[in-house]
Design a protein around this motif. Structure first.
Motif, PDB file in Angstrom:
ATOM      1  N   GLY A 124      14.313  48.504  -1.315  1.00 22.62           N
ATOM      2  CA  GLY A 124      14.556  49.775  -1.998  1.00 22.62           C
ATOM      3  C   GLY A 124      13.339  50.269  -2.747  1.00 22.62           C
ATOM      4  N   ALA A 125      12.500  49.336  -3.172  1.00 22.59           N
ATOM      5  CA  ALA A 125      11.245  49.684  -3.856  1.00 22.59           C
ATOM      6  C   ALA A 125      10.233  48.582  -3.602  1.00 22.59           C
ATOM      7  N   VAL A 148       6.475  47.310  -5.142  1.00 21.17           N
ATOM      8  CA  VAL A 148       5.458  47.476  -6.184  1.00 21.17           C
ATOM      9  C   VAL A 148       4.190  46.772  -5.711  1.00 21.17           C
ATOM     10  N   CYS A 170      20.687  42.957  -8.343  1.00 21.85           N
ATOM     11  CA  CYS A 170      19.405  43.209  -7.689  1.00 21.85           C
ATOM     12  C   CYS A 170      18.719  41.888  -7.364  1.00 21.85           C
ATOM     13  N   GLU A 204       6.590  43.969   2.507  1.00 23.35           N
ATOM     14  CA  GLU A 204       7.257  44.714   1.429  1.00 23.35           C
ATOM     15  C   GLU A 204       7.800  46.068   1.880  1.00 23.35           C
ATOM     16  N   VAL A 214      13.939  44.616  -4.490  1.00 26.04           N
ATOM     17  CA  VAL A 214      12.618  45.100  -4.903  1.00 26.04           C
ATOM     18  C   VAL A 214      11.599  44.046  -4.487  1.00 26.04           C
TER      19      VAL A 214
END
Length: 343
Positions: A139-140, A142, A58, A113, A102
């Motif tokens: 993929g994500a 935050v 990742c 993002e 991420v």
């Protein structure tokens, strides 16, 4: 896991803290400048390909738009190439997802993002444009306002004005829909309410939270609708003169709004009404100029050295998808006359 951060102390602090808490093998990469270049992507690709021998599971990008854009491109490209140049110049396309990514934004402004773009500069040619692919979307993401609390005032202003510009251009875009306009409007209202407060007091948590939410709404809008002439012009002007992107957008925004209104862009009147200026575009533009003065942003790009010798380059490189989605079509003469007034 590879943690990618910027040069700021906050970015390094967050990366270090994450590394300590994740409980897995972590490598750090921090060599990314505020205005990212193709070479930065190539450097990160080389780093990832070297680390892939021990398996990178990742990539986590902690920073502003520059860090996230470089990480997006490198994570997508590292499994298939050691250079981003062909993808930057459109000779190759990204065909599949790469290393999972991420994104943790530490600014409230760029929207990188959640978008499919990686905006880069090729320094030799001074061309600034995007690598685009749905396979680069994180993929994500935050989006935690606490990560923005330590932003200095000038970066708060520049990234915030970038977000405001994105919201206004997304609302007025030719590709906008009722849904994307509702997203943009949510973001614009929050940014106009909270950006002056966040600039005045970085510890104002309500303002920081409002800016984080506003920036996200705007990104949800422009990632579907595209932008307009401010971004079309800001890329070549900013790259040529070395002006930070958010600052360049802030300078251009009121001038481009005036130009679009003069050429018949009635959608801006709709926007002014929806924000609460009762259809008076002049009041909206006056408010934007008030923000710029409050934030110490110049009236035009003359202090950065724009002159007639630059016009050909700007004209040649401004015809991006952003420019094509401007609410009115701008001729070459429109753009040249506009640049003349900016000097």
């Amino acid at each position: 896991m590879v943690l990618v951060g910027g040069h700021s102390a906050r970015s390094r602090e967050v990366c270090t803290e994450l590394g300590e808490k994740l409980g897995c093998e972590v490598e750090f990469f921090h060599a990314i400048d505020p205005e990212p270049e193709v070479r930065h992507v190539n450097d990160l690709i080389a780093f990832l390909r070297r680390e892939t021998k021990s398996q990178v599971d990742c990539v986590v990008a902690v920073g502003g738009g520059s860090v996230i854009d470089v990480a997006k491109a490198a994570a997508a490209l590292a499994p298939v190439t050691d250079k981003a140049d062909d993808f930057f110049f459109g000779r190759r396309a990204i065909e599949r997802r790469g290393i999972p990514l991420v994104a943790l934004p530490t600014t409230a402004g760029t929207g990188a993002e959640i978008t499919k773009n990686s905006v880069l500069i090729e320094r030799a040619s001074k061309i600034k444009q995007s690598i685009r692919s749905i396979h680069m979307i994180a993929g994500a993401a935050v989006c935690d306002a606490e990560l923005t609390y330590c932003m200095p005032a000038h970066l708060t202003a520049h990234s915030g004005m970038d977000a405001l510009t994105q919201g206004i251009e997304a609302f007025c875009s030719r590709s906008a829909t009722d849904t994307t306009r509702s997203f943009a409007l949510n973001g614009i209202r929050l940014i106009m309410q909270y950006l002056p407060r966040a600039f005045a007091d970085g510890a104002d948590r309500e303002a920081r939270n409002g800016m984080c939410e506003g920036s996200l709404w705007v990104a949800l809008s422009f990632s579907q609708s595209s932008l307009g002439a401010v971004h079309g012009l800001a890329h070549p002007i900013g790259s040529l003169l070395g002006i930070a992107h958010g600052l360049c957008c802030a300078i251009l925004l009121p001038h481009v709004l005036e130009l679009n209104i003069r050429l018949g862009a009635q959608i801006i009147e709709t926007l002014a009404e929806a924000i609460g200026f009762h259809g008076k575009v002049s009041d909206l533009i006056r408010e934007i100029r008030t923000f710029n003065r409050q934030f110490g942003i110049p009236e035009n790009v003359a202090p950065f050295g724009l002159n007639r010798e630059h016009f050909e380059f700007v004209l040649k490189h401004c015809r991006s998808s952003s420019m094509r989605n401007n609410p009115v079509e701008l001729s070459d003469d429109d753009i040249l006359n506009f640049l003349e007034k900016l000097c």
